[in-house]
Design a protein around this motif. Structure first.
Motif, short mmCIF file in Angstrom:
data_model
loop_
_atom_site.label_atom_id
_atom_site.label_comp_id
_atom_site.label_asym_id
_atom_site.label_seq_id
_atom_site.Cartn_x
_atom_site.Cartn_y
_atom_site.Cartn_z
N ARG A 139 -14.68 43.20 23.18
CA ARG A 139 -14.09 42.69 24.42
C ARG A 139 -15.17 42.13 25.34
O ARG A 139 -15.03 41.04 25.90
CB ARG A 139 -13.32 43.81 25.11
CG ARG A 139 -12.51 43.37 26.33
CD ARG A 139 -11.32 42.50 25.94
NE ARG A 139 -10.41 43.21 25.07
CZ ARG A 139 -9.45 44.05 25.49
NH1 ARG A 139 -9.28 44.27 26.78
NH2 ARG A 139 -8.64 44.63 24.62
N TRP A 171 -18.32 44.06 33.18
CA TRP A 171 -16.94 44.12 32.67
C TRP A 171 -16.22 45.36 33.21
O TRP A 171 -15.08 45.28 33.65
CB TRP A 171 -16.95 44.13 31.15
CG TRP A 171 -15.58 44.08 30.54
CD1 TRP A 171 -14.86 42.96 30.23
CD2 TRP A 171 -14.76 45.20 30.19
NE1 TRP A 171 -13.64 43.32 29.69
CE2 TRP A 171 -13.56 44.69 29.67
CE3 TRP A 171 -14.93 46.59 30.27
CZ2 TRP A 171 -12.53 45.51 29.22
CZ3 TRP A 171 -13.90 47.41 29.83
CH2 TRP A 171 -12.72 46.88 29.30
N HIS A 174 -15.09 45.12 36.88
CA HIS A 174 -13.88 44.34 37.10
C HIS A 174 -12.65 44.97 36.49
O HIS A 174 -11.54 44.78 36.99
CB HIS A 174 -14.06 42.93 36.51
CG HIS A 174 -15.01 42.08 37.28
ND1 HIS A 174 -14.74 41.58 38.54
CD2 HIS A 174 -16.26 41.63 36.98
CE1 HIS A 174 -15.76 40.86 38.97
NE2 HIS A 174 -16.70 40.88 38.04
N CYS A 175 -12.82 45.71 35.39
CA CYS A 175 -11.65 46.16 34.62
C CYS A 175 -11.34 47.65 34.75
O CYS A 175 -10.22 48.06 34.42
CB CYS A 175 -11.84 45.82 33.14
SG CYS A 175 -11.95 44.05 32.82
N THR A 176 -12.28 48.46 35.19
CA THR A 176 -12.01 49.90 35.26
C THR A 176 -12.12 50.45 36.68
O THR A 176 -11.97 51.65 36.88
CB THR A 176 -12.98 50.69 34.34
OG1 THR A 176 -14.31 50.60 34.87
CG2 THR A 176 -12.95 50.16 32.92
N ASP A 180 -12.30 44.43 42.50
CA ASP A 180 -11.75 43.11 42.83
C ASP A 180 -10.81 43.15 44.03
O ASP A 180 -10.55 42.11 44.65
CB ASP A 180 -11.01 42.53 41.62
CG ASP A 180 -11.96 42.17 40.49
OD1 ASP A 180 -13.17 42.02 40.76
OD2 ASP A 180 -11.50 42.05 39.34
N ALA A 225 -8.08 50.24 30.25
CA ALA A 225 -8.50 48.84 30.38
C ALA A 225 -8.53 48.15 29.02
O ALA A 225 -8.17 46.98 28.90
CB ALA A 225 -9.87 48.77 31.05
N GLU A 228 -5.15 46.87 27.60
CA GLU A 228 -4.55 45.63 28.11
C GLU A 228 -5.55 44.49 28.00
O GLU A 228 -6.75 44.70 28.06
CB GLU A 228 -4.09 45.80 29.56
CG GLU A 228 -5.22 46.03 30.56
CD GLU A 228 -4.72 46.10 31.98
OE1 GLU A 228 -5.21 45.30 32.80
OE2 GLU A 228 -3.84 46.93 32.27
N LYS A 229 -5.02 43.30 27.84
CA LYS A 229 -5.87 42.11 27.69
C LYS A 229 -5.89 41.36 29.00
O LYS A 229 -4.86 40.89 29.48
CB LYS A 229 -5.32 41.21 26.57
CG LYS A 229 -6.12 39.93 26.35
CD LYS A 229 -7.48 40.22 25.74
CE LYS A 229 -8.19 38.92 25.36
NZ LYS A 229 -9.54 39.16 24.81
N ARG A 230 -7.08 41.26 29.61
CA ARG A 230 -7.22 40.55 30.87
C ARG A 230 -7.92 39.22 30.66
O ARG A 230 -9.00 39.17 30.10
CB ARG A 230 -8.01 41.39 31.87
CG ARG A 230 -7.24 42.52 32.50
CD ARG A 230 -7.99 43.10 33.68
NE ARG A 230 -8.26 42.09 34.70
CZ ARG A 230 -8.94 42.35 35.82
NH1 ARG A 230 -9.43 43.55 36.02
NH2 ARG A 230 -9.15 41.40 36.70
N ILE A 233 -10.37 37.61 34.79
CA ILE A 233 -11.60 38.11 35.40
C ILE A 233 -12.36 36.96 36.05
O ILE A 233 -12.59 35.93 35.43
CB ILE A 233 -12.49 38.81 34.35
CG1 ILE A 233 -11.73 39.99 33.74
CG2 ILE A 233 -13.79 39.29 34.99
CD1 ILE A 233 -12.46 40.62 32.58
#
Length: 244
Positions: A139, A171, A174-176, A180, A225, A228-230, A233
């Motif tokens: 990822r 990463w 932003h994702c965990t 943001d 995180a 799911e596909k983000r 970002i």
């Protein structure tokens, strides 16, 4: 001619709207008989630089100076454009172009493999979490190694191991975390402080996977995180610099 500092031997001016300024904010007029060559045609840019006198034109992007074009004598630019146009119509040029493109694609593919393997080695998760490490490495690699992305994974200023670490932290930020959505006051390096705190939290979480700790994957922010596909970002300049 007045000029700003750039690479050794280069004159540079800054573009603000339709005006140009030196590094000390003095307005400057481009020389008579010179024209602007906007960035985008690398072959033309190289030839203009090799042909003789030119200025580098810089603009600001995300608070940082970046090259946006050149300024050079119009006669020189027109001649080089005609020469390039003639060359680009030849079969040999098309063949060289295809060869170069294929080489860059092979180089990018190998870099992605090397980057992912470096990530896996740095993560060093316990055996029962190896599948999660693999998913995280894939990822982050797909997120950070895109050509032209400007992320830390694309820089050559630090080692690939340092790039891998910085890319994982970016990463995860932003994702965990809720980075943001956070409101962070300006000034006093507040944003940098927040980023460092979040980086410490991310390292602590990664260390639990390394120590083979019991982790509730249904509640772990990293596992959630990865589930799911983000694709939304958005980088900021610190991501590009690899600062945390």
């Amino acid at each position: 001619m007045a000029h700003s500092e750039s690479k050794e031997g280069e004159f540079a001016v800054y573009r603000v709207g339709k005006s140009h300024f030196t590094h000390d904010n003095k307005a400057i007029t481009l020389p008579d008989g010179w024209i602007v060559v906007e960035a985008g045609d690398a072959a033309l840019t190289r030839r203009v630089k090799s042909a003789g006198e030119y200025w580098v034109i810089k603009g600001m992007y995300r608070g940082k100076p970046t090259n946006v074009g050149l300024c050079a004598p119009a006669q020189t630019v027109d001649r080089l454009r005609r020469e390039l146009a003639t060359e680009r119509q030849s079969p040999d040029y098309a063949k060289r172009l295809a060869t170069g493109r294929a080489y860059r694609e092979r180089k990018q593919a190998q870099y992605e493999v090397d980057f992912e393997q470096t990530l896996l080695a740095w993560l060093d998760f316990a055996p029962r979490y190896h599948a999660i490490a693999q998913k995280l490495a894939k990822r982050v690699t797909s997120f950070a190694t895109v050509v032209g992305s400007g992320t830390v994974a694309r820089t050559q200023r630090i080692s690939i191991e340092e790039r891998a670490r910085a890319a994982v932290i970016a990463w995860m930020r932003h994702c965990t975390t809720n980075y943001d959505e956070m409101y962070i006051e300006r000034g006093n390096d507040r944003r940098r402080m927040v980023r460092r705190q979040l980086a410490q939290q991310s390292i602590a979480l990664l260390n639990r996977y390394r120590r083979d700790a019991d982790i509730d994957l249904d509640r772990c922010p990293l596992a959630l995180a990865l589930a799911e596909k983000r694709d939304d970002i958005v980088f900021d300049e610190e991501d590009e610099l690899g600062e945390d």
